[in-house]
Write an enzyme that holds these catalytic residues in place. Sequence first.
Site: not given
Length: 377
Positions: A185-187
Site C-alpha cells: 500500500v505504500k507510495t
Amino acid sequence: MSHRPIPVFRPLLEASEFEAVRQALEMGWLGMGSYVGAFEAACAERLELGTRKAVAVSTGHAALHLALAVAGVGPGDEVITPAFNNVADFQAILALGAAPVFCDISDETLCIDLEQAETLISPKTKALIAMDYDCILCDHDQVARLAQNRGLRVVHDAAHAFGSRYQGRAVGSFSDIAVFSFDPVKTITCIDGGLVVVRTEEEANLLREMRLIGMGQPSTLMYQNRRAWTYDVTRLGFRYHMANLHAALGLSQLSKFDHIAETRRWACRAYSQALAGIPEVRLPASGFEEVVPFLYYIRVPSSRRDDLRTFLSARGIDTGIHWQPGHWFSLFRDCRRGDLSVTDRVGHEILSLPLHSGMDEGDLHRVADGIRAFFYR
Ligand SMILES: *Cc1c(COP(=O)(O)O)cnc(C)c1O
C-alpha cells in the site's frame, strides 16, 4: 444505485510492471541479485543520498529491526517512539530485547511531541524514532539537536515520506539512519520491501551481513547474480534480503515516480478543496507542496467516525484507520509512556480516505459528496 467500489489503496500496476516481473522471472535468478543492486542505486539517486549508502531489505519491518540493531539497541535499552506509529516499529524494538517508550504527538502535525520526548529520556534510552506522519514531516532539525545534545541515535521512519522534501532537502539524505517501506500500500511498492539508509560504509556492511543471515559474502558478487560458497559468519543475522523479483517491480515503480507523486498531490489538493467548510471535518494542515502524500486523512468527531465509515462503505467507498496507538494493544499495555492525551484523541478521530494514482475527479467527488451527505443529512 450501485457504484464501482473505491478502495482505500490501490497500487499503480501497468504493463511496465507486468513486463518487469516477467523479465525478472525469465532471468531465473530469483533471490538477491542484479535487480537489487540496480534498485538500491536508483533509490540512492531519487533520494539524493550523495555519499550515504542504501541497503535494500525484505520489508519495512526488517529495515526498522536492522536499523535499530545498527544503532546499537539491545536488551534492556529503551527506544522512544510516538505511540501513534506502525506496529512494525514497536515489534522491531521488542525483537532486540529493548522496550518501547511511548511519546505523545503534536495535535497539528501528528508527529512526535519533542518537548515530551525530552522528558522521557532516561539513562536506558538509546534511540529515538522520528516518524513522518503522511504529509507533514517531523521537525527534523529539532530532532537532530535533541539527539546530539542527549547522545541518542535517531531512526527516521520515512515509510510515509518517500520522495518528500524537508526544507528543500530530500527525505533520507539528512538523518542519522532513515528507513523506507515498499509494502503493497505504500507510495511505491515492491510487493514487499524496505530500505535502510546509513552514513558510513561500515554500517552499510553490517546491514549487508545481517540481511543475509550473517553470511559475510560480498553483495557486489550477488549483484552479478552469483554467490560465494565459502564465507565466514561473525554476527547475528536474519533472512531479510530483498529478492530480484521484488526489486524489478520496484524499479518499474520508480521509473514513473513523478507521475505517482503528481497524481497523489493533485488528489490531496482536490480533497482539501472539496471538503473545506464542513465544521465536523478537520483537514490536514498542508498545501502538499514539498511532499509526496502517502495518505489523505481527515479527523472527525470520535462519536461519529465509525458511523461515517459504515455510511461510506454502503456507497462503495472504503476507508482505513492509521492507526490504533501502541498502548491500546495488549502486548504494549504496560510500556512506559508520557501523557498520551493527543494520541488517544487522534486515534479515535483519524480516518484515511481513498488515495491512489488511478483516481479521477468523479471518484474524488463521490467520496467528498458522501462525507457531506453524512454530516448534512
Ligand atoms: C508501512 C510502515 C511500516 C512497516 O513497513 P512494512 O514494509 O509493512 O513492514 C513501518 N512504519 C511505518 C510508518 C509504515 O507506514
